[in-house]
Design a protein around this motif. Sequence first.
Motif, PDB file in Angstrom:
ATOM      1  N   ASP A  53       0.839  -1.176   0.000  1.00 21.28           N
ATOM      2  CA  ASP A  53       0.000   0.000   0.000  1.00 21.28           C
ATOM      3  C   ASP A  53       0.886   1.242   0.000  1.00 21.28           C
ATOM      4  N   ASP A  55       0.293   4.273   0.330  1.00 22.72           N
ATOM      5  CA  ASP A  55       0.056   5.352   1.278  1.00 22.72           C
ATOM      6  C   ASP A  55       0.778   5.097   2.586  1.00 22.72           C
ATOM      7  N   TRP A 108       4.294   7.298  -8.457  1.00 17.74           N
ATOM      8  CA  TRP A 108       3.631   7.680  -7.219  1.00 17.74           C
ATOM      9  C   TRP A 108       3.944   9.131  -6.924  1.00 17.74           C
ATOM     10  N   THR A 110       2.881  12.296  -3.970  1.00 12.53           N
ATOM     11  CA  THR A 110       2.065  12.738  -2.852  1.00 12.53           C
ATOM     12  C   THR A 110       2.442  14.169  -2.533  1.00 12.53           C
ATOM     13  N   GLN A 376       4.321  12.531   4.344  1.00 11.83           N
ATOM     14  CA  GLN A 376       3.555  11.316   4.118  1.00 11.83           C
ATOM     15  C   GLN A 376       2.167  11.404   4.702  1.00 11.83           C
ATOM     16  N   LYS A 377       1.245  10.788   4.047  1.00 17.77           N
ATOM     17  CA  LYS A 377      -0.124  10.938   4.504  1.00 17.77           C
ATOM     18  C   LYS A 377      -0.510   9.904   5.560  1.00 17.77           C
ATOM     19  N   ARG A 382      -6.959   9.884   4.399  1.00 19.21           N
ATOM     20  CA  ARG A 382      -7.644   9.294   3.265  1.00 19.21           C
ATOM     21  C   ARG A 382      -9.129   9.556   3.318  1.00 19.21           C
TER      22      ARG A 382
END
Length: 779
Positions: A53, A55, A108, A110, A376-377, A382
Amino acid sequence: METDKLDIPVIWPDYFEDCEQCIDRLRETLTGMDGMHGVTIDASHRIIELSYDKDLLTFEEIKERARLLGVTVAERFKHKSIQVIGLDCPDCAMKLETAVKRLAGVAWATLNYATSVLIVEFEPQKIELKAILKRVRDFGYDYEITGAVEEPRAKGRAPRSARLVLTFISGLLLGAGGIAWALGASPTLFSAFFIASAVCGGIFAARTGFLSLRGLALDTNFLMTAAAIGAIALRDYSEAAAVMFLFSLGSTLEAYTVDKTRKSIKSLIEAVPTSASVRRNGRIETVALEDIEIGEIVLIKPGEKVPVDGTVVDGESTVNEAPITGESAPRDKFKGSAIYAGSINGRGALEVRTTSTTDDNTLARIVHMVEEAQAQKALSQRFSETFGRYYTPVVIALAVIIGAGGPFLFGGPYHQWIERALTLLVVSCPCALVISTPVAIVAAIGNAAKSGILIKGGAHLEALGDVSIAAFDKTGTLTKGKLSVHDIVPFNSHSVEEVLAAAAAVESRSEHPLADAIVRKATEEGVAEPHVSFFEAFPGKGARAVVDGEAIYVGSRRLIEELGIDLPGTTAIAELLSHGSTVVYVADPRSLWGAIGAIDTLKENTVDAIRRLKTVGIRRTVMLTGDTAQTGRAIAKQLGIDEEHAELLPEDKLAKIRELSAGRNSVAMIGDGINDAPALAAANVGIAMGGAGSPTAIEAADVALMADDIAMLPYAVDLSRRARRVIRQNVSFALIAVIILVSGALLRYVTLSTGVLGHEGSALLVIANSMRLLKPRNV
Ligand code: ADP
Ligand code: MG
């Protein structure tokens, strides 16, 4: 949730070829990483297939973790952090992120509004960095990248101060228009004031809005501008002015406050001087930091900020390492001590041989890591982003339907429906919701970093706030890991000297803390040093070597029992065990030679730290040790640890962690980061201690305590719990604001300008609430 499935070539050491265990360990370690869904290893082709994943996990992190096991993962993506300049609305960040992700060759991307750092992973064969940067510029933003920039810098947007000035003028004009209206001046005059106010307040928004339209992504700037233009078309000039002024004021304030949060960690680096006194060719010169090379001698005067990482070669002093470790008690430094840039020298003068370049010293690495972590999230982010993805188009569609169809469907004056529609446009960005999580996380991670706690991303922060069980490794984590031998009990007519000499010979090849103690004892006693060959270590059990032609085993009871030797239950040994000593047995393959008792000292503040963990909400504390049950129990009791599990091999520790985290328990594993890597990875949160001294420890963990001091742990737990609370408050508040604004707009309780006020006001409140996390709090 976006997952990535990759086949990646790996390079591993030759001994992996016939070491199934090594491959299992690699698989276990990678599988244990949070966010990893599947790991398949094709050993014959040296390829690993990963699905994870994105995220929760970056390719970079996977690479680092594999590197700890000696495995190099092929470079497939380039990883770049780009500081985006001029981002001023949370949803704009999402729009740009989506646009960058859509570029072919970008694996990717972000972009977190709260940090303005765009992180991209891309395949250099397919796309050049230039193309990515161009996309950023097309959206109207400027950028900065650390490292070389081949591109000439974009001309960039007007600086923030220009925006502030225009907002101020817009406010003045709005006020002037209001006064003119109240004094009954001619409509042409006050309308002119209002329109001028709208233009001043809206010029930047209009520009960015237009660019976002070109990028086919309607952001807040566009929607606000559209609303103001609509108001002007309805001849409601004061509303138009109020919309643009309030929006401009709101976003400028947001940008300022968020910037403050963002910069709190950078201030650490800025505190380091830019030049230092260096001894060159027998003279002392003042040299700019970036020109100092590794291995040069730097002079540090009393009271000075240490400018470099290095090793003391001359002088003695005490040094405050708080900027690095968060621990303000000064540390003694003498010849051979490691010293870190950013710490503050005490009364002595020091000469230091540098061990790293300026942009790669411990402090710089910490700051860089924190910045990446902040970008980073988190998981909860989300939710708000998904909500935004549906909410915005739904509200916009509603606005179009109401604006175009309202008068026909429900009757009533046309302009009222248009006004409703415009108000809906204004509230269609759930901006407060979008920033509810990231700003809190940036603030909390920044605060933690200043106390010497590195939290490697929002997801880890949230996980830490959720921990209910803390599991500790014993040696080196709860105890100092600096053992000393205090007793030697010989058996079967061997002498004390023989036992010690044989054990020390084997241990001279080992790196275990016990080995250290035994070798030190042998040196002190001056026993003979026999010839050693064929050394082999059994992790968690002991070691073996051939000493003067005879195989000698040194290790735990388990190791000896596996040889088929029965251990005598003598009172001497029972005595040793009851005091919390670790007992190591020495044997040849047929008979026992003797037992060696070594004792470790507990770290002074461990008892206090364990107690405080309970007050911040940890329910159970557990000790995992490879040592015997008696020793484990004795130490657990001294420390006030709830339960202990003993005689565990490294893989048993892993299994134990899995067992503890069954059900709804969330487990933190606290270890020294190197030999406990699989257990650290398997825990919900892996926490490594002593990060300042060992970069590998930082890399292995989700959270690293820079000081080798467990006292920071309760603070970290408390902070992450506070962060979770703040995030929950923010999210509920933002949701309520959205509901009130939308229903208010539909019922015409909320006008255009109050809509903007509510929109900007709720975002500012969320930011202000998050900023509480910047403040330290004692636990
Ligand atoms: P811990 O879990 O306390 O960190 P380890 O897993 O490193 O301990 O080791 C567990 C036990 O294995 C030790 O208590 C000791 O009995 C034995 N052992 C491990 N390595 C060695 C060694 N090099 N020499 C002697 N004994 C060892
Ligand atoms: Mg250990």
